[in-house]
Design a protein around this motif. Structure first.
Motif, short mmCIF file in Angstrom:
data_model
loop_
_atom_site.label_atom_id
_atom_site.label_comp_id
_atom_site.label_asym_id
_atom_site.label_seq_id
_atom_site.Cartn_x
_atom_site.Cartn_y
_atom_site.Cartn_z
N GLY A 6 1.08 -1.28 -0.13
CA GLY A 6 0.13 0.08 -0.12
C GLY A 6 0.97 1.38 -0.03
O GLY A 6 2.26 1.38 -0.09
N ARG A 7 0.22 2.42 0.34
CA ARG A 7 0.86 3.78 0.48
C ARG A 7 1.79 3.89 1.61
O ARG A 7 1.30 3.43 2.59
N LEU A 8 3.07 4.09 1.33
CA LEU A 8 3.95 4.32 2.59
C LEU A 8 4.32 5.83 2.52
O LEU A 8 4.39 6.78 1.45
N ALA A 9 4.56 6.36 3.61
CA ALA A 9 5.05 7.76 3.76
C ALA A 9 6.64 7.84 4.46
O ALA A 9 6.54 7.53 5.63
N GLY A 10 7.44 7.85 3.43
CA GLY A 10 8.99 8.00 4.19
C GLY A 10 9.00 9.37 4.96
O GLY A 10 8.79 10.22 4.47
N PHE A 11 9.95 9.17 5.95
CA PHE A 11 10.28 10.38 6.88
C PHE A 11 11.60 10.30 7.12
O PHE A 11 12.06 9.28 7.89
N ASP A 12 12.52 11.39 7.07
CA ASP A 12 13.75 11.55 7.47
C ASP A 12 14.12 12.87 8.00
O ASP A 12 13.66 13.68 7.12
N LEU A 13 14.95 12.90 8.69
CA LEU A 13 15.67 14.48 9.18
C LEU A 13 17.13 14.39 9.23
O LEU A 13 17.61 12.87 9.39
N GLU A 14 17.89 15.41 8.86
CA GLU A 14 19.19 15.48 8.96
C GLU A 14 19.28 16.71 10.17
O GLU A 14 18.43 17.62 10.05
N THR A 15 20.18 16.58 10.98
CA THR A 15 20.02 17.34 12.17
C THR A 15 21.75 17.82 12.63
O THR A 15 22.53 17.63 11.95
N THR A 16 21.62 18.93 13.72
CA THR A 16 22.66 19.25 14.00
C THR A 16 23.40 18.20 14.94
O THR A 16 24.81 18.49 15.14
N GLY A 17 23.00 17.44 15.27
CA GLY A 17 23.53 16.24 16.11
C GLY A 17 22.63 15.28 16.50
O GLY A 17 21.74 15.08 16.13
N VAL A 18 22.99 14.55 17.64
CA VAL A 18 22.09 13.17 17.96
C VAL A 18 21.50 13.10 19.27
O VAL A 18 20.86 12.24 19.56
N ASP A 19 21.45 14.38 19.85
CA ASP A 19 20.73 14.49 21.26
C ASP A 19 19.45 14.96 20.73
O ASP A 19 19.21 16.60 20.43
N THR A 20 18.20 14.26 20.79
CA THR A 20 17.04 14.78 20.65
C THR A 20 16.44 15.63 21.44
O THR A 20 15.37 16.62 21.05
N GLU A 21 16.91 16.09 22.84
CA GLU A 21 16.59 16.96 23.25
C GLU A 21 17.30 18.31 23.22
O GLU A 21 16.74 19.47 23.55
N THR A 22 18.57 18.75 22.66
CA THR A 22 19.00 19.58 22.43
C THR A 22 19.29 20.33 20.98
O THR A 22 19.55 21.25 20.69
N ASP A 23 19.52 19.36 20.23
CA ASP A 23 19.97 19.41 18.65
C ASP A 23 18.72 19.85 17.90
O ASP A 23 17.58 19.76 18.37
N ARG A 24 18.93 20.31 16.72
CA ARG A 24 17.92 21.00 16.01
C ARG A 24 17.94 20.35 14.54
O ARG A 24 18.74 19.73 14.13
N ILE A 25 16.91 20.43 13.85
CA ILE A 25 16.31 19.95 12.64
C ILE A 25 17.32 20.96 11.44
O ILE A 25 17.16 21.95 11.63
N VAL A 26 17.90 20.30 10.43
CA VAL A 26 18.55 21.14 9.49
C VAL A 26 17.69 20.87 8.12
O VAL A 26 17.49 21.84 7.59
N THR A 27 17.39 19.41 7.75
CA THR A 27 16.85 19.30 6.67
C THR A 27 15.63 18.13 7.01
O THR A 27 16.01 17.42 7.86
#
Length: 243
Positions: A6-27
């Protein structure tokens, strides 16, 4: 129809780092594919509002200067990515995300940071996620070698052009999921709701196994406490996390 057809929705982020509490989304990328329909892809570049470390820029190719010159305001990007995911989730389309607990947690924290309604508050119990990393570790537990997206692409014969590019990674994750569904006939027989529930347990078991490995490995004992078992998203801290 089986979930992998069926239909799938791929999702991906590239970020400033690997700490989900302090790092930020870039793309970011949300790509809809499969189900006998044309592929639709949306991508974003954000100015994260903080410096992008050199080591992170080497991975995804976006420097601080590039993000400031070409990126959109972070709050705008977070709102649009969240809205795109909410739309597919409420349409009954599963989100495919490699190591989903990282990307979905990162998006959640960014939403809270910028005053955007978090995805989980919009879609609630309708969220269904397929994580190729969790599936692969369950069906081929003792295979030697890495479990990164590049490794899975080699294992399941999926082309990956432009690794660590959000749109390339998102579509590759969907293709890996399709390959897994096509290669292991027992999985497609599992209804999507049940598959999501099973992955919660599989991810917990895998995390507990990793933490146990760290505890038993000299020099790595300290890493055990940092292993999180929640999937597909780590709940937000009660104080709202880093701002």
């Amino acid at each position: 129809m089986s979930w992998h057809l069926g239909r799938l929705a791929g999702f991906d982020l590239e970020t400033t780092g690997v700490d989900t509490e302090t790092d930020r989304i870039v793309t970011a990328c949300v790509v809809q594919c499969g189900g006998g329909q044309s592929t639709q892809s949306a991508t974003w570049m954000a100015d994260p509002g903080i410096e992008i470390p050199e080591e992170a820029a080497k991975v995804h190719g976006v420097t601080t200067e590039k993000a400031r010159a070409e990126g959109r305001p972070a709050a705008e990007v977070v709102e649009q990515v969240t809205a795109a995911l909410a739309e597919v989730v409420l349409a009954g389309v599963p989100v495919v995300a490699m190591n989903a607990s990282f990307d979905l947690t990162m998006l959640d924290r960014e939403a809270r940071r910028h005053g955007v309604q978090p995805l989980i508050d919009i879609v609630g119990d309708d969220l269904r996620v397929i994580d190729p990393r969790v599936l692969d570790k369950k069906i081929d537990r003792f295979r030697r070698g890495g479990r990164k997206l590049e490794d899975l692409c080699r294992t399941y014969r999926v082309p990956l052009d432009g690794a660590h590019n959000a749109d390339a990674d998102a579509i590759a994750a969907c293709r890996v999921v399709w390959r897994i569904g096509s290669s292991f006939p027992d999985l497609p027989r599992v209804a999507l709701d049940d598959l999501h529930a099973r992955q919660i347990e599989w991810a917990r078991e895998q995390a507990e196994g990793l933490a146990d490995y760290f505890r038993r490995t000299p020099g790595k004992e300290h890493q055990a406490d940092g292993v999180r078992a929640e999937w597909p998203m780590v709940p937000a801290p009660r104080d709202g996390g880093d701002q």
